[in-house]
Design an enzyme around this catalytic site. Structure first.
Site, PDB file in Angstrom:
ATOM      1  N   GLN A   1      48.014  40.939 -53.205  1.00 19.03           N
ATOM      2  CA  GLN A   1      47.427  39.668 -53.661  1.00 19.03           C
ATOM      3  C   GLN A   1      46.421  39.883 -54.793  1.00 19.03           C
ATOM      4  O   GLN A   1      45.460  39.125 -54.932  1.00 19.03           O
ATOM      5  CB  GLN A   1      46.774  38.938 -52.482  1.00 19.03           C
ATOM      6  CG  GLN A   1      47.768  38.281 -51.545  1.00 19.03           C
ATOM      7  CD  GLN A   1      48.584  37.172 -52.248  1.00 19.03           C
ATOM      8  OE1 GLN A   1      48.129  36.556 -53.199  1.00 19.03           O
ATOM      9  NE2 GLN A   1      49.795  36.952 -51.759  1.00 19.03           N
ATOM     10  N   SER A   2      46.674  40.902 -55.603  1.00 19.29           N
ATOM     11  CA  SER A   2      45.738  41.211 -56.687  1.00 19.29           C
ATOM     12  C   SER A   2      45.626  40.062 -57.692  1.00 19.29           C
ATOM     13  O   SER A   2      46.627  39.633 -58.269  1.00 19.29           O
ATOM     14  CB  SER A   2      46.223  42.475 -57.400  1.00 19.29           C
ATOM     15  OG  SER A   2      45.589  42.612 -58.658  1.00 19.29           O
ATOM     16  N   ASN A   3      44.404  39.591 -57.904  1.00 18.73           N
ATOM     17  CA  ASN A   3      44.151  38.587 -58.950  1.00 18.73           C
ATOM     18  C   ASN A   3      44.368  39.196 -60.327  1.00 18.73           C
ATOM     19  O   ASN A   3      44.831  38.537 -61.252  1.00 18.73           O
ATOM     20  CB  ASN A   3      42.717  38.072 -58.855  1.00 18.73           C
ATOM     21  CG  ASN A   3      42.466  37.337 -57.552  1.00 18.73           C
ATOM     22  OD1 ASN A   3      43.187  36.407 -57.215  1.00 18.73           O
ATOM     23  ND2 ASN A   3      41.454  37.761 -56.809  1.00 18.73           N
TER      24      ASN A   3
ATOM     25  N   GLY B   1      46.542  45.546 -55.094  1.00 18.45           N
ATOM     26  CA  GLY B   1      47.019  45.082 -53.794  1.00 18.45           C
ATOM     27  C   GLY B   1      48.031  43.957 -53.984  1.00 18.45           C
ATOM     28  O   GLY B   1      48.148  43.400 -55.073  1.00 18.45           O
TER      29      GLY B   1
ATOM     30  N   CYS C   1      46.488  41.618 -61.143  1.00 24.18           N
ATOM     31  CA  CYS C   1      47.919  41.754 -61.457  1.00 24.18           C
ATOM     32  C   CYS C   1      48.513  40.402 -61.839  1.00 24.18           C
ATOM     33  O   CYS C   1      49.308  40.310 -62.778  1.00 24.18           O
ATOM     34  CB  CYS C   1      48.670  42.370 -60.272  1.00 24.18           C
ATOM     35  SG  CYS C   1      48.250  44.114 -60.044  1.00 24.18           S
TER      36      CYS C   1
END
Ligand SMILES: *Cc1c(COP(=O)(O)O)cnc(C)c1O
Length: 347
Positions: A76-78, A74, A80
């Protein structure tokens, strides 16, 4: 205890992380003492649970000669953000495939992805999951056409390789508990792509821990995660036959995979006003910041369940704080509107 031979890992996280009791909050709830396993402290920008999984995945990618990490999530992926920072630290390239509907100015994790120099492709959420495999493959082929070698990391770094990070964490938690002289009945965490729960469940089993691992789902339902956790563990068995578990079915049959899916709320990355209120309460009572996507949702569920008497059978339990701070900043406006007083400027 069943001895297993760990594969090589590339040190990225600040370990071991502390295990700390939440005395005031636990007393107020009238249940067991909640001990926080501070995996939000695995680093500063490079922090949270994904770092533990990436230690094993990155070691594998480097051993295969990869010079590029490709992954997805997503907006706001942590995971990524962690991958983008790891890549920059190691001098690798990073390609991210992110899900987002409206373009927004970079903030939270996305801001850090961009600072870390990741190459980012944004796609709308409609059809994202269905086309993901094809897009990851295309990104990999583009790299290869440019003479580079890419390693594709699945969503959340949750696969047979990544779960080693939480097998190792389960051993660390056991040592923490010995040190503190506690025997927790439960080890609890938020479940988003399943790898943390898979690793903890497997690690607890291998260590012969009496604690039950419970995952609080933040997106999909229990049936989905039952399958996902089993798939990750089955892949682990297939990849590491030397671990003395060639028979995945037999191993998985012995595991107790517990998923609570009653607190997903409106959906992934969408928190109810109660979750925001819980975040504020925990921050002001214990000085611990949770996030609205994972830890806040799971912790809200845990608090409700403690109040309902679900954890009456133990004196201590461990909640794994898996990080997510930057996702909190990304929802600052909502959080403020739901739960914070408006401040006015005095002349
Ligand atoms: C990804 C994530 C989780 C969920 O872990 P999974 O292994 O994906 O289930 C929990 N908390 C935070 C902060 C995360 O970033």
């Amino acid at each position: 205890m069943i001895p297993v031979e760990f594969p090589s890992c590339h040190s990225l996280a600040q370990l071991p992380t502390p295990l700390q009791p939440m005395r005031r909050l636990s007393r107020e709830l009238g249940g067991p003492t909640i001990w926080l396993k501070r995996d939000d402290l695995t680093g500063c920008a490079l922090s949270g649970n994904k770092i533990r999984k990436l230690e094993f995945i990155v070691a594998k990618a480097l051993s295969e000669g990869a010079d590029t990490l490709i992954t997805c999530g997503g907006i706001q992926s942590n995971h990524c953000r962690a991958t983008a920072l790891v890549a920059a630290q190691l001098g690798l390239k990073c390609q991210l495939i992110l899900r987002q509907d409206q373009s927004q100015s970079p903030q939270g994790n996305l801001l850090l992805d961009q600072l870390a120099g990741a190459d980012i492709d944004l796609y709308e959420s409609r059809g994202f999951a269905a086309r993901l495999a094809e897009r990851l493959q295309a990104a990999k082929e583009r790299c290869h056409a440019q003479g580079r070698k890419a390693y594709v990391i699945p969503t959340g770094a949750s696969d047979g390789v990544g779960i080693w990070g939480y097998v190792q964490a389960a051993i660390e938690i056991q040592q923490d508990c010995l040190q503190h002289g506690i025997q927790p009945g439960y080890i609890i965490s938020a479940t988003g792509s399943g790898g943390t729960q898979a690793g903890l469940t497997l690690g607890a089993h291998l260590q012969g821990l009496s604690a039950q691992v419970v995952g609080y789902a933040v997106c999909d339902n229990a049936a989905y995660f039952q399958r996902k956790v089993r798939d990750d563990i089955a892949q682990w068995c297939a990849l590491y036959p030397q671990t003395s578990f060639p028979d995945a079915e037999n191993l998985i049959a012995q595991l107790n995979i517990a998923i609570e899916d009653g607190y997903i709320g409106p959906g992934y990355a969408q928190a109810s006003p109660q979750v925001f209120a819980c975040m504020r309460h925990v921050a002001s009572t214990e000085g611990v910041i949770l996030d609205p996507v994972y830890t806040g949702k799971a912790f809200y569920g845990l608090m409700q369940d403690i109040r309902a008497g679900h954890y009456r059978d133990t004196q201590d339990l461990v909640f794994v704080h898996t990080g997510g701070l930057f996702g909190t900043f990304a929802q600052a406006d909502l959080l403020a509107a739901e739960t914070l007083p408006t401040l006015s400027v005095k002349p």
